[in-house]
Design a protein around this motif. Structure first.
Motif, PDB file in Angstrom:
ATOM      1  N   ARG A   1     -39.369  59.385 -60.518  1.00 10.88           N
ATOM      2  CA  ARG A   1     -39.843  60.430 -59.606  1.00 10.88           C
ATOM      3  C   ARG A   1     -39.201  60.289 -58.235  1.00 10.88           C
ATOM      4  NH1 ARG A   1     -45.954  61.882 -59.254  1.00 10.88           N
ATOM      5  NH2 ARG A   1     -44.929  63.570 -58.118  1.00 10.88           N
ATOM      6  N   VAL A   2     -38.897  59.060 -57.833  1.00 15.79           N
ATOM      7  CA  VAL A   2     -38.201  58.858 -56.556  1.00 15.79           C
ATOM      8  C   VAL A   2     -36.873  59.599 -56.556  1.00 15.79           C
ATOM      9  CG1 VAL A   2     -37.013  57.143 -55.151  1.00 15.79           C
ATOM     10  CG2 VAL A   2     -39.319  56.686 -55.968  1.00 15.79           C
ATOM     11  N   VAL A   3     -36.134  59.457 -57.641  1.00 19.60           N
ATOM     12  CA  VAL A   3     -34.821  60.107 -57.735  1.00 19.60           C
ATOM     13  C   VAL A   3     -34.980  61.624 -57.805  1.00 19.60           C
ATOM     14  CG1 VAL A   3     -32.757  60.316 -59.163  1.00 19.60           C
ATOM     15  CG2 VAL A   3     -33.799  58.080 -58.804  1.00 19.60           C
ATOM     16  N   GLU A   4     -35.966  62.096 -58.556  1.00 16.59           N
ATOM     17  CA  GLU A   4     -36.184  63.536 -58.669  1.00 16.59           C
ATOM     18  C   GLU A   4     -36.540  64.152 -57.317  1.00 16.59           C
ATOM     19  OE1 GLU A   4     -39.196  63.908 -61.574  1.00 16.59           O
ATOM     20  OE2 GLU A   4     -37.903  63.407 -63.287  1.00 16.59           O
ATOM     21  N   VAL A   5     -37.421  63.480 -56.567  1.00 14.02           N
ATOM     22  CA  VAL A   5     -37.794  63.988 -55.243  1.00 14.02           C
ATOM     23  C   VAL A   5     -36.594  63.982 -54.310  1.00 14.02           C
ATOM     24  CG1 VAL A   5     -39.172  63.463 -53.190  1.00 14.02           C
ATOM     25  CG2 VAL A   5     -40.226  63.379 -55.451  1.00 14.02           C
ATOM     26  N   ALA A   6     -35.806  62.914 -54.360  1.00 14.78           N
ATOM     27  CA  ALA A   6     -34.624  62.847 -53.497  1.00 14.78           C
ATOM     28  C   ALA A   6     -33.636  63.949 -53.830  1.00 14.78           C
ATOM     29  CB  ALA A   6     -33.968  61.473 -53.643  1.00 14.78           C
ATOM     30  N   GLU A   7     -33.411  64.192 -55.101  1.00 12.05           N
ATOM     31  CA  GLU A   7     -32.464  65.226 -55.507  1.00 12.05           C
ATOM     32  C   GLU A   7     -32.942  66.621 -55.117  1.00 12.05           C
ATOM     33  OE1 GLU A   7     -29.792  66.119 -59.525  1.00 12.05           O
ATOM     34  OE2 GLU A   7     -31.738  65.118 -59.665  1.00 12.05           O
ATOM     35  N   LYS A   8     -34.265  66.852 -55.174  1.00 14.85           N
ATOM     36  CA  LYS A   8     -34.800  68.180 -54.887  1.00 14.85           C
ATOM     37  C   LYS A   8     -34.839  68.474 -53.392  1.00 14.85           C
ATOM     38  CE  LYS A   8     -38.992  70.965 -55.515  1.00 14.85           C
ATOM     39  NZ  LYS A   8     -40.352  71.011 -56.113  1.00 14.85           N
ATOM     40  N   PHE A   9     -35.307  67.520 -52.588  1.00 10.55           N
ATOM     41  CA  PHE A   9     -35.555  67.802 -51.176  1.00 10.55           C
ATOM     42  C   PHE A   9     -34.368  67.473 -50.278  1.00 10.55           C
ATOM     43  CE2 PHE A   9     -39.777  67.456 -52.999  1.00 10.55           C
ATOM     44  CZ  PHE A   9     -40.435  68.523 -52.422  1.00 10.55           C
ATOM     45  N   SER A  10     -33.313  66.863 -50.825  1.00  6.33           N
ATOM     46  CA  SER A  10     -32.122  66.627 -50.007  1.00  6.33           C
ATOM     47  C   SER A  10     -31.407  67.923 -49.671  1.00  6.33           C
ATOM     48  CB  SER A  10     -31.159  65.678 -50.740  1.00  6.33           C
ATOM     49  OG  SER A  10     -31.721  64.390 -50.832  1.00  6.33           O
ATOM     50  N   LYS A  11     -31.710  68.974 -50.410  1.00 13.08           N
ATOM     51  CA  LYS A  11     -31.046  70.251 -50.178  1.00 13.08           C
ATOM     52  C   LYS A  11     -31.683  71.049 -49.038  1.00 13.08           C
ATOM     53  CE  LYS A  11     -30.210  70.500 -55.177  1.00 13.08           C
ATOM     54  NZ  LYS A  11     -30.486  71.259 -56.423  1.00 13.08           N
ATOM     55  N   LEU A  12     -32.840  70.583 -48.530  1.00 10.15           N
ATOM     56  CA  LEU A  12     -33.543  71.361 -47.509  1.00 10.15           C
ATOM     57  C   LEU A  12     -32.823  71.343 -46.170  1.00 10.15           C
ATOM     58  CD1 LEU A  12     -37.305  70.477 -48.198  1.00 10.15           C
ATOM     59  CD2 LEU A  12     -36.020  72.489 -48.916  1.00 10.15           C
ATOM     60  N   SER A  13     -32.338  70.189 -45.738  1.00 11.35           N
ATOM     61  CA  SER A  13     -31.650  70.088 -44.451  1.00 11.35           C
ATOM     62  C   SER A  13     -30.745  68.860 -44.453  1.00 11.35           C
ATOM     63  CB  SER A  13     -32.657  70.006 -43.301  1.00 11.35           C
ATOM     64  OG  SER A  13     -33.326  68.763 -43.335  1.00 11.35           O
ATOM     65  N   PRO A  14     -29.627  68.895 -43.698  1.00 11.22           N
ATOM     66  CA  PRO A  14     -28.740  67.721 -43.630  1.00 11.22           C
ATOM     67  C   PRO A  14     -29.435  66.497 -43.052  1.00 11.22           C
ATOM     68  CG  PRO A  14     -27.638  69.689 -42.803  1.00 11.22           C
ATOM     69  CD  PRO A  14     -29.070  70.048 -43.002  1.00 11.22           C
ATOM     70  N   LEU A  15     -30.315  66.717 -42.060  1.00 12.86           N
ATOM     71  CA  LEU A  15     -30.991  65.577 -41.451  1.00 12.86           C
ATOM     72  C   LEU A  15     -31.921  64.895 -42.444  1.00 12.86           C
ATOM     73  CD1 LEU A  15     -31.454  63.950 -38.889  1.00 12.86           C
ATOM     74  CD2 LEU A  15     -33.271  65.550 -38.261  1.00 12.86           C
ATOM     75  N   LEU A  16     -32.696  65.690 -43.201  1.00 14.79           N
ATOM     76  CA  LEU A  16     -33.563  65.114 -44.213  1.00 14.79           C
ATOM     77  C   LEU A  16     -32.758  64.444 -45.313  1.00 14.79           C
ATOM     78  CD1 LEU A  16     -36.426  64.714 -45.317  1.00 14.79           C
ATOM     79  CD2 LEU A  16     -36.261  66.951 -46.393  1.00 14.79           C
ATOM     80  N   ASN A  17     -31.614  65.028 -45.654  1.00 15.53           N
ATOM     81  CA  ASN A  17     -30.736  64.430 -46.653  1.00 15.53           C
ATOM     82  C   ASN A  17     -30.280  63.041 -46.222  1.00 15.53           C
ATOM     83  OD1 ASN A  17     -28.936  63.986 -48.728  1.00 15.53           O
ATOM     84  ND2 ASN A  17     -27.330  65.239 -47.859  1.00 15.53           N
ATOM     85  N   LYS A  18     -29.928  62.913 -44.935  1.00 17.36           N
ATOM     86  CA  LYS A  18     -29.463  61.612 -44.433  1.00 17.36           C
ATOM     87  C   LYS A  18     -30.595  60.590 -44.464  1.00 17.36           C
ATOM     88  CE  LYS A  18     -27.240  59.478 -40.426  1.00 17.36           C
ATOM     89  NZ  LYS A  18     -26.694  59.691 -39.070  1.00 17.36           N
ATOM     90  N   GLU A  19     -31.827  61.006 -44.063  1.00 15.56           N
ATOM     91  CA  GLU A  19     -32.954  60.081 -44.057  1.00 15.56           C
ATOM     92  C   GLU A  19     -33.295  59.623 -45.481  1.00 15.56           C
ATOM     93  OE1 GLU A  19     -34.614  58.747 -41.623  1.00 15.56           O
ATOM     94  OE2 GLU A  19     -33.616  59.772 -39.982  1.00 15.56           O
ATOM     95  N   ILE A  20     -33.274  60.553 -46.423  1.00 14.42           N
ATOM     96  CA  ILE A  20     -33.593  60.197 -47.811  1.00 14.42           C
ATOM     97  C   ILE A  20     -32.551  59.242 -48.369  1.00 14.42           C
ATOM     98  CG2 ILE A  20     -33.741  61.132 -50.149  1.00 14.42           C
ATOM     99  CD1 ILE A  20     -35.046  63.619 -49.004  1.00 14.42           C
ATOM    100  N   PHE A  21     -31.239  59.544 -48.142  1.00 12.42           N
ATOM    101  CA  PHE A  21     -30.191  58.695 -48.704  1.00 12.42           C
ATOM    102  C   PHE A  21     -30.221  57.302 -48.077  1.00 12.42           C
ATOM    103  CE2 PHE A  21     -25.892  57.011 -49.045  1.00 12.42           C
ATOM    104  CZ  PHE A  21     -25.664  57.164 -50.407  1.00 12.42           C
TER     105      PHE A  21
END
Length: 820
Positions: free
Chosen positions: A670-690
């Motif tokens: 589920r960690v990977v699924e959430v990261a894959e889904k919500f990384s597309k919302l914004s570049p800043l959130l993508n950086k924090e998740i990665f």
């Protein structure tokens, strides 16, 4: 309809045995006599205390008497005093009564009345087990007696705090049958307690602190005992229900242990203000404060205000008589009779009696009349309908003017108080007058053909016709609820609750309406849930998504209105929290979708940056999480619900919080699924998740099976140097010296990190992408365009021949020779 009362004398004591003596007893002395009647009103007992001469005594009188033995009991002043007279219906003969006379030291005389025979002593019993016990209060509850007795300590010099808790609440079965009187074994309900006054309703027993029991926090709450459930509940009128405990054994009946978990809450409450207490016919406890406020404490611990008596503060020795007849509460104070509707708190009638001493008598089966005993006879105060039944209900008309008073007072700049009388006589405000005329016209149609309505109100009547129909149907529905059989009550209640919820949602959502909705949701939770679904038109579409078709105005009421900081901590919560609690109780899977749906309607219901909207306040997902946190028992379903609420908000902080919760729970898929889904919302959130996942990757090997999914999430601005810095900062620290080839398989190797680094290194940088168009040109630098020589204008004018022009493949490539 409001009923006009008529007071008439029904007896001058001539229909009583020894009626002249009864009148003499009532007129003797200055101290009022205590009068008590049997439930059927046929037997009257007069208790005279401290009246020597003659000696203190209790005398029984029978109405419509026939020959038989009378009852008269005297006792010497040094002897223990009389504590109570209790009527118990005899199962042997229908209509005959058994009376228990209970004395202070526990001796109980059981008397039986038989027609044509009179009163006969059946048996003398001892209620208390200890010789030194002293009963201070007693009552009958079903076939049992309940009392509070004092058990003085053996040591005369005991601590004052121990002496304050020297009382005990007991119960004992008392059954009268053909074989005589049977006294059951004693059962201790509460021991080591302060002094209590015992009052019984058909299903409950109320324990009210005595006036002398002013010790610490014990005078700040009431106790309610449920004999059938063996449960003792603590309730404070200022705070409502506090705590309850099931008494499985006598060891759990200790008063101090009962309060052990609630001392902190009770210590901050105000002391009880009780002048008079009595039990109503519906099982509630009536309390009159020293300020004259009459309140009702329900068996579940809730309290509601009924009425305020006139005359200012009440002195301790000033008697207040209380009695309920059906839904009407009768109060006598200083020779004035108040008749109040228990349900609405409205004063029905106020009558000056002009009699010094008045006692209420029982009137079995007569809820439309009140029996009053005075020194001159028995009077009946009966209710009769006005002759002109075509008039509208005055109660409703009064409500119109009272509501108009509050409305105009809030908007008035004058400091003078506006009253109903001023509103009726002033003639300035025509709205309540017009509404009253329309109500008179509409309600009259039910009795006789409608009379003419003034032309000025005819247009208003046509506009209000639908509202009037709704009101009449609502009143009809209330009548159906009262008269319906038990099997149909639930369906009627659901319809009534739906109409009430819809009405409130289409009116101003002020504090009073919100308190009312809270009480509706608490009293009828399932019906309120169905009503809210209907008002919001909540349902699932074909794709399984939750949709709502409510108007923006309704959404404003749901999401706006008074907030928690405005309501305080009195148990009332905003409407959004009420709905979320209903979702958790009846449809928990829908709650995240509902929160997501409300976030969509925020933008529709309020303009951007509106101060009235909820966006400037606590986020909706946090309010829903607050409702979830109120659950006393935490379960795995609650953890899953918390994750869903965080994710449905789509807020960066909430998504990261959910990601950290999943990491703590080690749910890596589920960690990977959430990261894959919500990384597309914004570049800043993508950086924090990665960055978060890269940190976890450096510390353990749980994410290794998902690296092919994680590496494509790497943000474009991260370089190989940034990645190595994060990894090196979060490598786990080993207790031993590192070795090149570890036997443990959980260390990070270059081979695991190599695909990511290759991906980053081979990816073009941002500056290269900016000049990619120029770098991808087939020829660099571009060829120089050919030149074009220009002939002077004078030569052309003289007819000089012009040289040929060099043409190129593009007209734009022609360049004038003189300008190069």
């Amino acid at each position: 309809m409001k009923r006009a009362g008529m007071l008439r004398q029904v007896s001058d004591f001539s229909d009583f045995s020894r009626g002249h003596w009864l009148q003499e007893l009532l007129c003797q002395g200055e101290e009022p006599s205590h009068v008590q009647s049997s439930p059927d009103g046929q037997h009257l007992l007069v208790i005279q205390k401290s009246r020597p001469p003659p000696l203190p005594r209790v005398v029984a009188f029978q109405r419509h008497s026939v020959s038989g033995a009378d009852l008269e009991r005297n006792w010497q002043l040094p002897e223990p005093a009389l504590v109570g007279l209790l009527f118990l219906q005899s199962p042997v003969t229908l209509g005959s009564w058994v009376m228990a006379i209970v004395w202070e030291h526990g001796r109980t005389e059981v008397w039986h009345f038989v027609v044509a025979v009179g009163w006969q002593l059946l048996q003398t019993l001892e209620l208390c087990q200890g010789v030194r016990a002293r009963i201070v209060s007693v009552c009958s509850q079903g076939t049992s007696l309940a009392w509070c007795e004092e058990r003085p300590p053996l040591d005369a010099h005991s601590d004052i705090s121990k002496c304050a808790f020297r009382f005990c609440v007991c119960t004992r079965a008392l059954e009268v049958g053909e074989q005589g009187v049977r006294l059951g074994s004693i059962r201790i309900v509460l021991h080591n307690s302060p002094e209590y006054q015992i009052l019984a309703s058909p299903q409950h027993v109320f324990l009210v602190p005595a006036a002398a029991a002013n010790f610490a926090t014990t005078s700040k709450f009431l106790l309610i005992w449920h004999p059938e459930k063996a449960k003792l509940a603590i309730t404070a009128p200022s705070a409502g229900f506090v705590h309850s405990k099931v008494l499985h054994s006598s060891s759990e009946s200790d008063f101090r242990k009962l309060l052990l978990g609630s001392v902190g809450l009770l210590s901050g409450l105000a002391p009880l203000d009780i002048h008079t207490s009595a039990v109503s016919n519906n099982g509630g406890l009536l309390l009159v404060s020293t300020k004259g406020a009459v309140n009702m404490v329900e068996p579940d611990g809730t309290q509601r205000h009924i009425f305020d008596l006139e005359g200012g503060p009440l002195a301790q020795g000033r008697p207040v008589q209380l009695k309920t007849f059906g839904r009407i509460l009768a109060c006598v104070l200083a020779g004035v009779l108040y008749l109040v509707d228990q349900n609405s708190g409205r004063l029905i009638e106020k009558k000056i009696l002009g009699m010094k001493e008045v006692h209420f008598l029982e009137s079995l089966g007569e809820e439309d009349s009140i029996q009053l005993l005075t020194q001159t006879g028995i009077y009946s105060f009966s209710f009769s309908k006005p002759e002109d039944s075509s008039r509208p209900e005055p109660c409703l008309v009064e409500m119109v003017f009272e509501e108009a008073c509050r409305y105009y007072q809030r908007r008035s700049l004058s400091s003078s108080k506006l009253t109903v009388e001023k509103l009726k006589k002033g003639g300035v405000f025509q709205a309540p007058v017009a509404l009253t005329a329309i109500l008179q016209h509409s309600l009259r149609q039910k009795q006789k053909p409608a009379q003419g309505l003034p032309d000025t109100y005819a247009k208003l009547l046509s506009t209000m016709s639908l509202e009037l129909q709704s009101y009449m149907s609502l009143e009809l529905l209330k009548t159906c609820v009262v008269c319906a059989p038990e099997s149909e009550v639930e369906s009627y209640c659901e319809e009534l609750v739906e109409q009430e919820v819809s009405r409130v949602l289409h009116s101003d959502m002020d504090k009073d309406n919100l308190v009312y909705l809270n009480s509706v949701f608490a009293s009828f939770p399932k019906a309120a849930w169905k009503a809210m679904r209907s008002c919001l038109q909540l349902q699932q579409n074909g794709d399984g998504h939750l949709v709502a078709r409510a108007t923006p105005e309704v959404w404003k009421k749901v999401l706006g209105g008074p907030q928690q900081e405005e309501l305080g901590h009195n148990g009332v919560v905003p409407l959004f929290e009420l709905i979320c609690a209903s979702f958790l109780r009846f449809k928990p899977k829908w709650l995240p979708s509902f929160v997501e749906l409300t976030q969509q309607y925020v933008g529709i219901s309020w303009a951007y940056s509106s101060k009235e909207g909820p966006e400037g306040r606590v986020p909706l997902y946090k309010r829903a999480l607050g409702v979830l946190a109120r659950n006393n028992k935490r379960s795995e379903a609650d953890d899953e619900m918390e994750l869903e609420l965080l994710l449905c908000s789509k807020r960066p902080k909430a998504v990261l919080q959910a990601l950290h919760l999943l990491i703590c729970l080690k749910q890596w898929q589920r960690v990977v699924e959430v990261a894959e889904k919500f990384s597309k919302l914004s570049p800043l959130l993508n950086k924090e998740i990665f960055t978060t996942l890269l940190t976890e990757f450096a510390q353990h090997r749980e994410l290794d099976p998902y690296l092919d999914t994680l590496w494509p999430l790497c943000p474009a601005e991260l370089t190989a140097s940034d990645i190595l810095t994060v990894v090196l900062q979060h490598l786990p620290r080993s207790q031993e010296d590192p070795v090149p080839f570890s036997s443990e398989g959980n260390q990070l190797t270059v081979g695991l990190l190599k695909p990511l680094l290759q991906r980053v290194v081979q990816r073009p940088c941002v500056q290269d992408e900016m000049y990619s168009d120029a770098l991808q040109s087939p020829i660099f630098p571009p060829p120089t365009p050919p030149r074009e020589h220009k002939i002077p204008s004078k030569a052309v004018a003289n007819g000089a021949p012009q040289p040929p022009v060099a043409r190129t493949s593009s007209p734009s490539a022609v360049v004038q020779g003189d300008t190069v």
